[in-house]
Design a protein around this motif. Structure first.
Motif, short mmCIF file in Angstrom:
data_model
loop_
_atom_site.label_atom_id
_atom_site.label_comp_id
_atom_site.label_asym_id
_atom_site.label_seq_id
_atom_site.Cartn_x
_atom_site.Cartn_y
_atom_site.Cartn_z
N TYR A 147 0.83 -1.21 0.00
CA TYR A 147 0.00 0.00 0.00
C TYR A 147 0.86 1.26 0.00
O TYR A 147 0.55 2.24 -0.69
CB TYR A 147 -0.95 0.04 1.21
N ARG A 187 -6.83 -1.67 -9.69
CA ARG A 187 -6.23 -0.65 -8.81
C ARG A 187 -4.73 -0.46 -9.02
O ARG A 187 -4.07 0.19 -8.23
CB ARG A 187 -6.51 -0.97 -7.33
N LEU A 188 -4.18 -1.07 -10.05
CA LEU A 188 -2.75 -0.90 -10.31
C LEU A 188 -2.54 -0.15 -11.61
O LEU A 188 -1.74 0.76 -11.69
CB LEU A 188 -2.06 -2.27 -10.40
N LYS A 189 -3.28 -0.58 -12.66
CA LYS A 189 -3.10 0.06 -13.95
C LYS A 189 -4.45 0.51 -14.49
O LYS A 189 -5.39 -0.27 -14.50
CB LYS A 189 -2.52 -0.95 -14.95
N ILE A 209 -3.72 -3.73 -1.91
CA ILE A 209 -4.07 -3.26 -3.25
C ILE A 209 -5.51 -2.74 -3.29
O ILE A 209 -5.82 -1.76 -3.95
CB ILE A 209 -3.83 -4.38 -4.27
N GLY A 251 3.29 6.76 -4.59
CA GLY A 251 3.44 6.83 -6.04
C GLY A 251 4.67 6.09 -6.56
O GLY A 251 4.86 5.98 -7.76
N ARG A 259 2.00 2.46 -3.30
CA ARG A 259 0.84 2.97 -4.04
C ARG A 259 0.52 4.37 -3.54
O ARG A 259 0.20 5.27 -4.32
CB ARG A 259 -0.38 2.08 -3.83
N ASP A 307 -7.98 2.02 -0.31
CA ASP A 307 -7.69 3.32 -0.89
C ASP A 307 -7.53 4.37 0.19
O ASP A 307 -7.71 5.56 -0.02
CB ASP A 307 -8.75 3.73 -1.92
N SER A 314 7.56 11.28 -6.82
CA SER A 314 7.26 10.12 -5.98
C SER A 314 8.56 9.46 -5.54
O SER A 314 9.26 8.89 -6.36
CB SER A 314 6.44 9.10 -6.76
N ILE A 319 5.22 3.14 -6.74
CA ILE A 319 4.86 1.88 -7.40
C ILE A 319 5.12 1.95 -8.91
O ILE A 319 5.30 0.92 -9.56
CB ILE A 319 3.36 1.55 -7.12
N TYR A 320 5.17 3.19 -9.46
CA TYR A 320 5.41 3.31 -10.90
C TYR A 320 6.65 2.55 -11.33
O TYR A 320 6.72 1.97 -12.41
CB TYR A 320 5.55 4.80 -11.30
#
Lengths: 253, 308
Positions: free
Chosen positions: A81, A250-252, A159, A87, A84, A162, B88, A89-90
């Motif tokens: 989490y 919730r990922l892409k 995941i 950010g 995510r 939110d 980020s 996670i990109y």
């Protein structure tokens, strides 16, 4: 298989754990030790043996399992989490790494932490009460499988969530009560018949029962069923994780 | 020059029905600096994120050095470094740890000497043991660039690399981009600062509402779409362009105090001498003159206006 990448994620997660030793190891060990002192030593001395096992020893597998469930879920959910949320996670999603490898890194690290914690609790408990382990192989098998399963569940929660509140909801409102009611502190045979049947709907009963069997060869339900439930739940979590990566939920976008 | 990235018929529609990309066809050449210009919401980031694997395309295909980004994602992504628009970062990590992590997840074995080179190049070496949360915004941006370069990519995507960065740092960033290109890295950048594209880019693509409307060499674009203007200040104001001069592309401005002549700077005969002669014949006295060439910014604004 991009093992270097799996290793990078695994070590990154373990390092994060290492940075917060006080919160990640000392706190759960302390709270579990308090249970031993209160329920095992103080109250337990006045409780008769259960199936020939002293009450203090009887609760050890239950407490280990309860810790394993809560720590696996919270650790793994936070682990995925947080990137995510920030950010970062990109980077994981754009790296040459498969979803299986991502899960292996995050869930592997979370499960490792829980297993280590579980073993610390076991050692701590053995200082308070005499412990014997009848089936060490099955004890380890239940420990590892449960840690993996609930780390996967944590990954799914991480995941799905939110917000930080949702991250806490399932561990606090579902897993914690279910493990309390799942026989951590008692044998469900002690319940009135109606509630015994209700308790059988609680999946955690099977986990604790099987785990306790590996110690004392006493169980509420047969070991085969316990093991099948554990593996079944593991497969269910794997299926959900597979679906998450297949759809990009919730990922892409 | 051969193409290193080929985008064909790429579309992206969201569940809400919004179409972010409407059939993008684009080729990025090996070793170039390509600037993607467009207003907010035009689809710049969606396009980049799709190529990098962060957004699932609805249809169409992208290949990176011949590798399909979906079927052969490992080979494609191994070539790409991405610097996202948002800052980020793993706030609690040190610069060294986060850059080494980036190298690791791209499957490259540790190489402290290379990481050191990258950090030195970005003036981050003395910050290598600092936690990221202690760094300024400009430094965080450079940490993100270091992370993107950690696995020695052949292609670097910079999504708004200089947004919110002061002038000095921006120039430093341009320097880094040029060094990248000299090292043979293909650079694709999006920017709001048209000055930046004008300064840096070899080629420019303009995207608007999910469609690429122009792709052109920068010099060619400025030549083709740019205009040159000659402003002639008059001794005495006039009410209208005299009849003898109506055949020239003239506009009366500044309440009749000046005439603006638009001409093609590439033409063999630009017509300036004949115009001046005609003006003298018409009895107009010129007191001052200035010329002006349209900047990329004006071309861009024009393109946006014409396309809408």
């Amino acid at each position: 298989m991009n093992l270097t990448a799996v290793r990078a994620i695994y070590l990154f997660e373990m390092a994060r754990w290492g940075r917060t030793l006080l919160q990640s190891i000392v706190a759960p060990v302390l709270s579990t030790s308090l249970y031993f002192i209160v329920f095992g030593a103080a109250i337990g001395s006045r409780v008769p043996d259960i199936d020939g096992v002293s009450y203090g020893a009887f609760i050890v597998p239950g407490l280990m399992m309860m810790l394993l469930l809560t720590e696996s879920t919270s650790n793994a959910s936070f682990g995925i989490y947080f990137p995510r949320f920030t950010g970062t996670i990109y980077e994981i999603l754009s790296a040459p790494i498969s979803s299986f490898e991502i899960v292996l890194g995050y869930v592997g690290a979370a499960a490792t932490k829980s297993v280590i914690l579980g073993l610390i609790i076991l050692v701590t408990a053995s200082l308070f009460v005499p412990i014997r382990i009848a089936h060490p192989f099955w004890m380890v098998a239940f420990l590892v499988l449960t840690a993996l399963t609930f780390s996967l569940l944590g990954f799914i929660i991480g995941i799905w969530a939110d917000g930080f509140e949702k991250l806490q909801v399932i561990p606090m409102l579902i897993i914690m009560p279910l493990s309390f009611l799942g026989g951590t502190f008692y044998s469900i045979g002690m319940l009135p018949p109606f509630w015994q049947n209700v308790a059988l709907l609680n999946p955690i009963v099977y986990l604790i029962s099987g785990f306790r069997w590996s110690f004392f060869e006493i169980s509420d339900v047969s070991v085969g069923i316990s093991f099948a439930m554990t593996v079944g739940f593991l497969i269910l979590c794997l299926a959900i994780v597979w679906w998450i990566f297949r759809t990009g939920y919730r990922l892409k976008p | 020059m051969s193409a290193i990235i080929t985008v064909s018929g790429l579309t992206k529609s969201y569940a809400s029905g919004f179409q972010a990309l409407k059939g993008i066809d684009l080729e990025i050449r090996r070793g170039e600096i390509f600037a993607l210009l467009g207003p907010n919401g035009a689809g710049k980031t969606t396009l980049i994120n799709t190529i990098c694997g962060l957004v699932n395309p609805s249809s169409g295909a992208v290949t990176v050095d011949g590798h399909d980004i979906i079927r052969d994602y490992r080979a494609a992504r191994a070539l790409i470094g991405l610097v996202p628009q948002e800052l980020s970062t793993d706030m609690f990590e040190t610069v060294w740890a986060t850059v080494s992590f980036s190298r690791g997840i791209h499957g490259k074995s540790a190489n402290p000497a290379y990481v050191e080179t990258v950090l030195r190049q970005l003036s981050l070496w003395d910050k290598k043991d600092s936690k990221i949360l202690t760094l300024s915004g400009g430094m965080k941006r450079r940490v993100l660039i270091a992370k993107a370069l950690a696995h020695e990519p052949r292609i670097l995507f910079l999504d708004e690399p200089t947004a919110g960065v002061d002038v000095e740092l921006r120039r430093g960033m341009w320097q880094v981009v040029r060094q990248m290109r000299e090292a043979g890295v293909t650079v694709i950048l999006t920017t709001h600062y048209i000055e930046e594209a004008e300064e840096m880019a070899d080629r420019i693509g303009v995207i608007r509402s999910g469609e690429i409307i122009v792709v052109e060499e920068k010099a060619e674009l400025m030549r083709k779409l740019g205009k040159k203007e000659l402003k002639l200040r008059l001794g005495t104001p006039i009410a209208a362009v005299p009849g003898a001069l109506v055949s020239y592309p003239l506009a009366l401005v500044d309440d009749g105090h000046a005439l603006v002549f638009t001409y093609d700077a590439r033409a063999e005969r630009m017509g300036i001498t004949t115009l001046l002669n005609a003006m003298r014949d018409a009895g107009l006295v010129v007191t001052d003159l200035e010329t002006h060439q349209s900047s990329l910014e004006e071309i861009f604004v024009d393109l946006m206006r014409h396309a809408s």
